[in-house]
Design a protein around this motif. Structure first.
Motif, PDB file in Angstrom:
ATOM      1  N   LEU A 322       1.534  36.925 -26.352  1.00 30.10           N
ATOM      2  CA  LEU A 322       1.906  35.465 -25.540  1.00 30.10           C
ATOM      3  C   LEU A 322       2.532  34.800 -26.321  1.00 30.10           C
ATOM      4  O   LEU A 322       3.234  33.947 -25.948  1.00 30.10           O
ATOM      5  N   ALA A 323       2.521  34.691 -27.654  1.00 27.87           N
ATOM      6  CA  ALA A 323       3.208  33.758 -28.379  1.00 27.87           C
ATOM      7  C   ALA A 323       4.625  34.113 -28.294  1.00 27.87           C
ATOM      8  O   ALA A 323       5.409  33.413 -28.380  1.00 27.87           O
ATOM      9  N   ASN A 324       4.939  35.473 -28.423  1.00 29.25           N
ATOM     10  CA  ASN A 324       6.268  35.834 -28.275  1.00 29.25           C
ATOM     11  C   ASN A 324       7.018  35.489 -26.928  1.00 29.25           C
ATOM     12  O   ASN A 324       8.119  35.037 -26.610  1.00 29.25           O
ATOM     13  N   VAL A 325       6.041  35.769 -25.918  1.00 27.55           N
ATOM     14  CA  VAL A 325       6.745  35.297 -24.660  1.00 27.55           C
ATOM     15  C   VAL A 325       6.911  33.841 -24.440  1.00 27.55           C
ATOM     16  O   VAL A 325       7.879  33.205 -23.857  1.00 27.55           O
ATOM     17  N   ARG A 326       6.114  32.924 -25.061  1.00 30.12           N
ATOM     18  CA  ARG A 326       6.355  31.492 -25.076  1.00 30.12           C
ATOM     19  C   ARG A 326       7.620  31.224 -25.831  1.00 30.12           C
ATOM     20  O   ARG A 326       8.108  30.321 -25.330  1.00 30.12           O
ATOM     21  N   GLU A 327       7.991  31.848 -26.803  1.00 28.33           N
ATOM     22  CA  GLU A 327       9.251  31.587 -27.707  1.00 28.33           C
ATOM     23  C   GLU A 327      10.228  31.991 -26.702  1.00 28.33           C
ATOM     24  O   GLU A 327      11.420  31.416 -26.709  1.00 28.33           O
ATOM     25  N   ALA A 328      10.017  33.056 -25.834  1.00 29.21           N
ATOM     26  CA  ALA A 328      11.196  33.267 -24.893  1.00 29.21           C
ATOM     27  C   ALA A 328      11.441  32.458 -23.575  1.00 29.21           C
ATOM     28  O   ALA A 328      12.230  32.495 -22.821  1.00 29.21           O
ATOM     29  N   GLY A 329      10.532  31.339 -23.259  1.00 28.22           N
ATOM     30  CA  GLY A 329      10.466  30.581 -22.520  1.00 28.22           C
ATOM     31  C   GLY A 329       9.671  30.314 -21.373  1.00 28.22           C
ATOM     32  O   GLY A 329       9.884  29.769 -20.524  1.00 28.22           O
ATOM     33  N   LEU A 330       8.758  31.202 -21.600  1.00 27.41           N
ATOM     34  CA  LEU A 330       7.908  31.298 -20.395  1.00 27.41           C
ATOM     35  C   LEU A 330       6.572  30.659 -20.630  1.00 27.41           C
ATOM     36  O   LEU A 330       5.853  30.960 -21.633  1.00 27.41           O
ATOM     37  N   GLU A 331       6.092  29.662 -19.960  1.00 30.12           N
ATOM     38  CA  GLU A 331       4.693  28.915 -20.157  1.00 30.12           C
ATOM     39  C   GLU A 331       3.701  29.771 -19.605  1.00 30.12           C
ATOM     40  O   GLU A 331       3.736  30.097 -18.218  1.00 30.12           O
ATOM     41  N   VAL A 332       2.534  30.213 -20.370  1.00 30.90           N
ATOM     42  CA  VAL A 332       1.854  31.331 -19.966  1.00 30.90           C
ATOM     43  C   VAL A 332       0.494  30.843 -20.585  1.00 30.90           C
ATOM     44  O   VAL A 332       0.521  30.217 -21.637  1.00 30.90           O
ATOM     45  N   GLU A 333      -0.443  30.838 -19.843  1.00 33.89           N
ATOM     46  CA  GLU A 333      -2.025  30.528 -20.334  1.00 33.89           C
ATOM     47  C   GLU A 333      -2.643  31.802 -20.093  1.00 33.89           C
ATOM     48  O   GLU A 333      -2.744  32.509 -19.258  1.00 33.89           O
ATOM     49  N   LYS A 334      -3.829  31.653 -21.148  1.00 32.50           N
ATOM     50  CA  LYS A 334      -4.930  32.774 -21.160  1.00 32.50           C
ATOM     51  C   LYS A 334      -5.982  32.259 -20.699  1.00 32.50           C
ATOM     52  O   LYS A 334      -6.714  31.542 -21.417  1.00 32.50           O
TER      53      LYS A 334
END
Length: 450
Positions: A322-334
């Motif tokens: 999820l941290a890598n995805v957030r660095e790619a610009g995707l706002e994601v919550e778990k």
């Protein structure tokens, strides 16, 4: 209607010498002429109704669509009425006038049920109409017969193969030249030339349309085959990837069993011989199973495949993803619900890969949209739900360069674990992937004395 020509080898000549290529070509051509225009010439072949699933007809009501299906028949009848009118008004008033008009109408109507027979009837009707019209000024086709024969050629060509159109044009030319020779028409008083020119143009248009339609059908069929093969290849690639990962997981567990079986006798002081023999047998079976596993599943590894140095990922590594995805610009919550517990490594790995693929699809197909990952630990297994909202600017979304079969890999992993999965668009324009992976209840260990 398209028929199949069966090509046969021409026998050698009387002296046993093989026939020349020219001779075989002529024989094959005559065989094709016989099959196209002579064999079952008056066979019953009704004109099929028009498909009503086109861009225009699909918007009509059911009643109008049922009527629109008869459009080809109405067009043929309308053309026959035109030939009837031309044949009637260009003949002397009286009985022959009406009869010439009917002779022009009959071949056109016959194309509705017996197209090839209508072609031969057109020749006969033209000859009779020429005699009845009394107009021997110099043309083999009376006005009504001229229009009728053009219509018959066009309709029959549209219902048969392009080769038949060529044979009909050639026979039309032979009929015109025969009539000119028989009745002594002058070159300036014959309509054979206009008939050949106009019929050639009509047959050329019909043939080009026919060839184009066949080419489109062939391209469509080829695209379907290509899409099927691509889906099958992608499915095999996904299964190969899953097999590689499970190979690493199972090999790790088998190695642990072999090591523990070898070390177990040394953890007990003065173990009985039976116990040492049992642990030795366990270790031998584990090593043999590991060898067979590597031999069987090793074939799915590519030549350049290298086993990962680190263990296969589990749900405990999801925060890093999820941290890598957030660095790619995707706002994601778990969101995690239920009592977190350790699950079988195959389930953990599949759950991780499913979340990874779902978030990758969000990045490709809905950049800028928010995503939510829900993980539910329930009594009978593990529930996953990955949902994303619509893309803020859908017009700016570029086509994905991927194969477009990421869902296939998810379904394969879920099917392997006897789970359930749904993937569909949401009402607000987003996308949702819901998965349930069953996990059997752990069997309690049997305690025993050493």
């Amino acid at each position: 209607m398209t028929e199949t020509t069966h090509t046969q080898t021409t026998p050698p000549g009387a002296a046993g010498r093989p026939r020349s290529p020219e001779f075989r070509l002529a024989v094959d051509a005559l065989r094709g002429l016989r099959q196209d225009l002579f064999h079952d010439a008056f066979a019953y072949r009704p004109l099929p109704r028009m498909a009503v699933d086109g861009r225009l007809t699909r918007h009509l009501s059911d009643r109008m669509r049922a009527r629109a299906a008869w459009t080809p028949h109405a067009v043929v009848v309308a053309g026959g009425l035109v030939a009837l009118l031309v044949g009637t008004v260009n003949t002397d008033i009286g009985g022959p006038s009406l009869l010439c008009g009917l002779l022009a109408l009959a071949p056109v109507l016959l194309t509705l049920v017996r197209p090839v027979g209508a072609f031969w009837l057109s020749f006969a009707a033209t000859t009779v109409a020429s005699v009845l019209s009394g107009d021997w000024g110099g043309r083999p086709w009376p006005p009504g017969g001229f229009v009728s024969h053009l219509l018959v050629l066009t309709i029959v060509a549209s219902r048969t193969r392009p080769r038949t159109a060529g044979w009909m044009w050639l026979l039309t030319a032979l009929y015109g030249f025969w009539a000119e020779t028989l009745f002594g028409y002058g070159n300036d008083n014959t309509d054979t030339g206009p008939m050949l020119v106009l019929s050639a143009l009509a047959l050329l248009v019909v043939t080009v349309r026919h060839v184009r339609r066949e080419a489109e059908q062939e391209v469509t069929a080829q695209q379907s085959v290509t899409e099927h093969e691509r889906s099958r290849r992608t499915l095999l690639e996904e299964r190969t990837t899953i097999a590689r990962e499970l190979h690493d997981v199972v090999a790790h567990h088998m190695s642990v069993v072999a090591i523990q079986a070898e070390a177990a006798p040394y953890r007990v002081e003065n173990p009985p011989p039976e116990l040492e023999k049992a642990f030795a047998t366990i270790r031998e079976n584990a090593v043999a199973a590991l060898t067979e596993l590597r031999r069987v599943l090793g074939v799915v590894r590519a030549e350049d495949y290298e086993a990962p140095d680190a263990p296969q990922p589990t749900l405990a590594d999801l925060d890093g993803l999820l941290a890598n995805v957030r660095e790619a610009g995707l706002e994601v919550e778990k969101v995690v619900t239920g009592a977190v517990r350790e699950l079988p490594q195959g389930v953990e790995l599949s759950a991780y890969r499913i979340v990874q693929e779902a978030l990758s699809n969000t990045l490709r197909h809905a950049p800028g949209a928010g995503a939510r990952v829900e993980i539910g630990y329930v009594l009978g297994g593990l529930g996953l739900r990955i949902v994303n909202g619509p893309a803020p600017a859908p017009n700016l979304v570029k086509p994905s360069p991927g194969a477009g079969h990421g869902i296939t890999g998810m379904r394969e992993r879920v099917s392997m674990l006897n789970g359930e999965m749904t993937a569909a668009a949401t009402d607000d324009g987003g996308y949702e992937v819901a998965v349930f992976l069953p996990v059997p209840a752990a069997v309690p260990a049997i305690e025993g004395g050493a």
